[in-house]
Design an enzyme around this catalytic site. Structure first.
Site, short mmCIF file in Angstrom:
data_model
loop_
_atom_site.label_atom_id
_atom_site.label_comp_id
_atom_site.label_asym_id
_atom_site.label_seq_id
_atom_site.Cartn_x
_atom_site.Cartn_y
_atom_site.Cartn_z
N ARG A 60 0.83 -1.01 0.23
CA ARG A 60 0.06 -0.16 -0.17
C ARG A 60 0.93 1.38 0.02
O ARG A 60 1.88 1.34 0.66
CB ARG A 60 -1.01 -0.16 1.38
CG ARG A 60 -1.69 1.03 1.63
CD ARG A 60 -2.95 1.35 0.70
NE ARG A 60 -3.83 1.98 1.51
CZ ARG A 60 -5.02 2.61 0.72
NH1 ARG A 60 -4.99 2.33 -0.58
NH2 ARG A 60 -5.87 3.34 1.54
N THR B 282 -10.40 1.38 -8.68
CA THR B 282 -9.52 0.17 -8.14
C THR B 282 -9.83 -0.81 -9.07
O THR B 282 -10.64 -0.88 -9.58
CB THR B 282 -9.63 -0.17 -6.49
OG1 THR B 282 -9.56 1.08 -5.91
CG2 THR B 282 -8.69 -1.12 -6.12
N THR C 232 -4.42 -0.36 -6.92
CA THR C 232 -5.36 0.64 -7.24
C THR C 232 -4.29 2.00 -7.54
O THR C 232 -3.07 2.17 -6.90
CB THR C 232 -6.20 1.05 -6.03
OG1 THR C 232 -6.91 2.30 -6.40
CG2 THR C 232 -5.66 1.63 -4.70
N VAL C 233 -4.87 3.16 -8.21
CA VAL C 233 -4.27 4.47 -7.96
C VAL C 233 -5.28 5.17 -7.37
O VAL C 233 -4.94 6.59 -7.37
CB VAL C 233 -3.65 4.99 -9.28
CG1 VAL C 233 -2.74 4.11 -9.90
CG2 VAL C 233 -4.92 4.87 -10.49
N ASP D 116 -7.39 9.42 0.87
CA ASP D 116 -7.85 8.18 1.70
C ASP D 116 -7.72 8.64 3.29
O ASP D 116 -8.24 7.96 4.13
CB ASP D 116 -7.44 7.12 1.52
CG ASP D 116 -8.06 6.18 0.08
OD1 ASP D 116 -8.65 6.97 -0.37
OD2 ASP D 116 -7.72 5.22 -0.19
N SER E 108 -10.39 -0.16 2.25
CA SER E 108 -11.45 -1.40 2.06
C SER E 108 -10.88 -2.54 1.25
O SER E 108 -11.75 -3.37 1.34
CB SER E 108 -12.77 -0.51 1.53
OG SER E 108 -13.06 0.69 2.25
N GLY F 176 -14.14 -0.83 -5.71
CA GLY F 176 -15.36 -0.28 -5.30
C GLY F 176 -15.62 0.37 -4.09
O GLY F 176 -16.59 0.70 -3.40
N ALA F 177 -14.31 1.17 -3.56
CA ALA F 177 -14.52 1.78 -2.61
C ALA F 177 -15.11 1.01 -1.17
O ALA F 177 -14.72 0.01 -1.22
CB ALA F 177 -15.20 3.26 -2.54
#
Length: 612
Positions: free
Chosen positions: A153, A430, A448-449, A472, A492, A513-514
């Site tokens: 991350r 994502t 993800t970016v 975030d 998430s 999908g957040a």
């Protein structure tokens, strides 16, 4: 000249808005229709590499065996997304990336080798969602029973502080500085994460150069612009004008967006990937590429240093684990809250006979939405980077506590919680992919970016998008998710593995999908275990979403009478399209009773599974 082109694009954007509404609410079909309708007549792809195949198929992505990503009317196809295999299956967000992973497997690589190839290929073909300028998580279950979680991350630069963003009187960030530009960028972890996984868990049968080679080829020879990618490029036109390094890569020679069916090439990214292929992660985190990242980020107000990049380290952690009706759930630990809350929701649901209620009965949907509310209440209250805040993970995962929470669910009324301003984490942009082989090796990766094309910043001459992961963090300095130097923002993402009671492999899955990642992964697991759905059926089934404060969002294929009953219980409901991109894009693999690997891919975006 640039100004006149912008006016043309804005006029087209107005037409798109009139036809489709906001991008978050579009179905895959609506996006495709919009792209097809706004494409000028006679637009043709370049005839090189992927373009040769495109010329024979009307510029539509195809597997060459009768399946096309979109039909002649521009609608994304719902059928043909899954695949079977006796040896291995790869399911990802792009056909080209799944193919890259399959080729590595066929060359003697294992599931981790294939996952690395898929990761780099997605960074080329799905730059709106992920890439080497971003980060993510990998959950690995090996055939010998070892479970490991690789955390690559992004993290905050060392100089980051809560006062780096200007706030208004209500504590909200002024303007877009938290989401776009230099102060939104986190130190990327993708390249080091992939290198670590390859070196530690790869087969040794293929080389680092071999797993990166497919992505280099895709960047050099090009790939076909799909309706999904076109829509995201189109929506980012203003940013491409405002950030010229971004526009230099993603606008065509006329300064306009590429069209559906065009072949898009990225020679700058090919050059960067070749450098990584030759020099490993050091070529990315030190030297010329790193210096250009620092210079470009700081040009737009960022706080990067060369030490931030050189000092980035991958974390290897134990996954969180739980059970659901005898199946073992293995998923992401903090700093992702995803795995913890997937297990928490399943723990609550386990206290009810979900299967007897019916898939979209009001009773079942009520239990599920109430469980989601409880999870998101805990998420807001407790979750953050465990290196900075103390989090009661064991309590949140407790079966006993889940039973007590389940007892609070009133079948006759919807629960109410105090108004909480929910944090926003990964956006719908994502991506997720899953790899499984016949020996029982499973790899689940979500990367993800963050937002569409991240921070909208590209280091000049290198072709990759930098993330906007600092968005975030909470802007509230008292939040457990407040920004701090070297801190990792809450996530998430929930790359998940499911085992049978005897420990044999059963399923590997995940989704973008957040915060909908949590609810989507939970629903897929329940669909398969409670309702005996196949992998593709579980992915295709309609979804809903609820958190502690907002309306219940749902895809309109759910039973209308059940939704009406949820309203009568006191919920506010919000309809979405039948297949809505914001509800995630699951890519998953299940093991059949006879050992056949059954891949499923989400028709809400460009997903395609491949097997052999």
């Amino acid at each position: 000249m640039r100004k006149s082109k912008k006016l043309i694009a804005l006029s087209m954007a107005a037409l798109m808005t009139a036809m489709t509404g906001c991008s978050g609410g579009q179905t895959a079909s609506t996006q495709a229709e919009s792209a097809a309708e706004t494409q000028p007549a006679g637009t043709e792809a370049e005839s090189a590499g992927a373009g040769e195949e495109a010329a024979e198929t009307g510029n539509r992505v195809t597997d060459g065996e009768g399946w096309y990503l979109w039909d002649e009317n521009g609608n994304l196809t719902l059928e043909g997304r899954g695949a079977e295999g006796k040896t291995a299956v790869v399911s990802s967000g792009k056909y080209e990336a799944s193919k890259a992973g399959l080729e590595v497997l066929q060359a003697g690589g294992n599931a981790v080798d294939a996952a690395v190839a898929v990761s780099f290929a997605l960074g080329v073909t799905e730059p709106n969602s992920s890439g080497i300028g971003g980060g993510g998580f990998m959950t690995i279950h090996s055939a010998d029973g070892e479970d490991v979680f690789v955390n690559f991350r992004e993290k905050a630069p060392a100089a980051a502080t809560p006062d780096m963003w200007q706030l208004d009187a209500e504590g909200n960030v002024i303007g877009n500085q938290k989401a776009i530009g230099g102060k939104s960028v986190g130190i990327p972890g993708n390249v080091k994460g992939m290198e670590y996984a390859f070196e530690k868990y790869g087969s040794g049968n293929v080389t680092w150069e071999e797993v990166i080679a497919p992505s280099v080829k895709l960047a050099e020879e090009g790939y076909i612009v799909t309706p999904t990618l076109y829509n995201d490029m189109f929506g980012s036109y203003d940013a491409m004008v405002n950030y010229p390094e971004f526009g230099n890569v993603y606008l065509n020679a006329d300064g306009l967006n590429y069209q559906v069916g065009d072949t898009f090439k990225n020679p700058d990214l090919a050059k960067t990937l070749k450098a990584i292929s030759d020099g490993g992660a050091d070529a990315f985190y030190t030297g010329a590429i790193a210096q250009k990242m620092v210079d470009t980020v700081n040009k737009y107000g960022g706080l990067f240093t060369m030490d931030d990049l050189a000092n980035y380290e991958v974390k290897v952690m134990e996954p969180v684990t739980g059970t659901y009706r005898g199946y073992k759930i293995i998923s992401s630990p903090l700093p992702s809250s995803g795995g913890t809350h997937v297990i928490e929701a399943l723990n609550i649901m386990e206290n009810f006979d979900i299967a007897s209620m019916g898939f979209d009965s009001a009773e079942k949907l009520h239990i599920m939405t109430e469980a989601f509310k409880m999870c998101f209440h805990d998420r807001e209250e407790f979750m953050g980077d465990p290196d900075y805040v103390e989090v009661p993970v064991n309590g949140i995962l407790s079966k006993k506590r889940a039973k007590e929470l389940a007892a609070q669910i009133d079948p006759a009324v919807a629960s109410k919680y105090e108004q909480i301003s929910p944090w926003q984490y990964e956006h719908e942009d994502t991506t997720h992919f899953s790899v499984a082989d016949a020996e029982g090796n499973m790899v689940s990766v979500t990367q993800t970016v963050n937002g569409l094309f991240g921070a909208k910043i590209i280091p000049d001459g290198y072709g990759f998008v930098l993330n906007n992961e600092m968005d975030d963090f909470s802007a509230n300095p008292e939040s457990p998710n407040a920004i701090a130097g070297n801190k990792v923002p809450l996530s998430s993402m929930s790359p998940t593995v499911v085992l049978k009671e005897d420990g044999s492999p059963f399923m590997v899955l995940g989704s973008p999908g957040a915060t909908k990642i949590i609810t989507t992964v939970t629903q897929i697991i329940s669909n398969v275990i409670d309702f005996d759905m196949s992998m593709q059926e579980a992915i295709d089934a309609p979804r809903l979403y609820n958190n502690a404060t907002s309306a219940i969002q749902y895809e309109t294929r759910l039973n209308a009478d059940s939704i009406k009953k949820l309203e009568e219980l006191g919920n506010t409901v919000e309809p979405n399209d039948e297949f809505n991109r914001s509800f995630g894009s699951v890519n998953a693999v299940m093991y059949g009773e006879d050992g056949t690997l059954l891949g499923g891919a989400d028709p809400r975006r460009d997903g395609k599974a491949l097997g052999y």
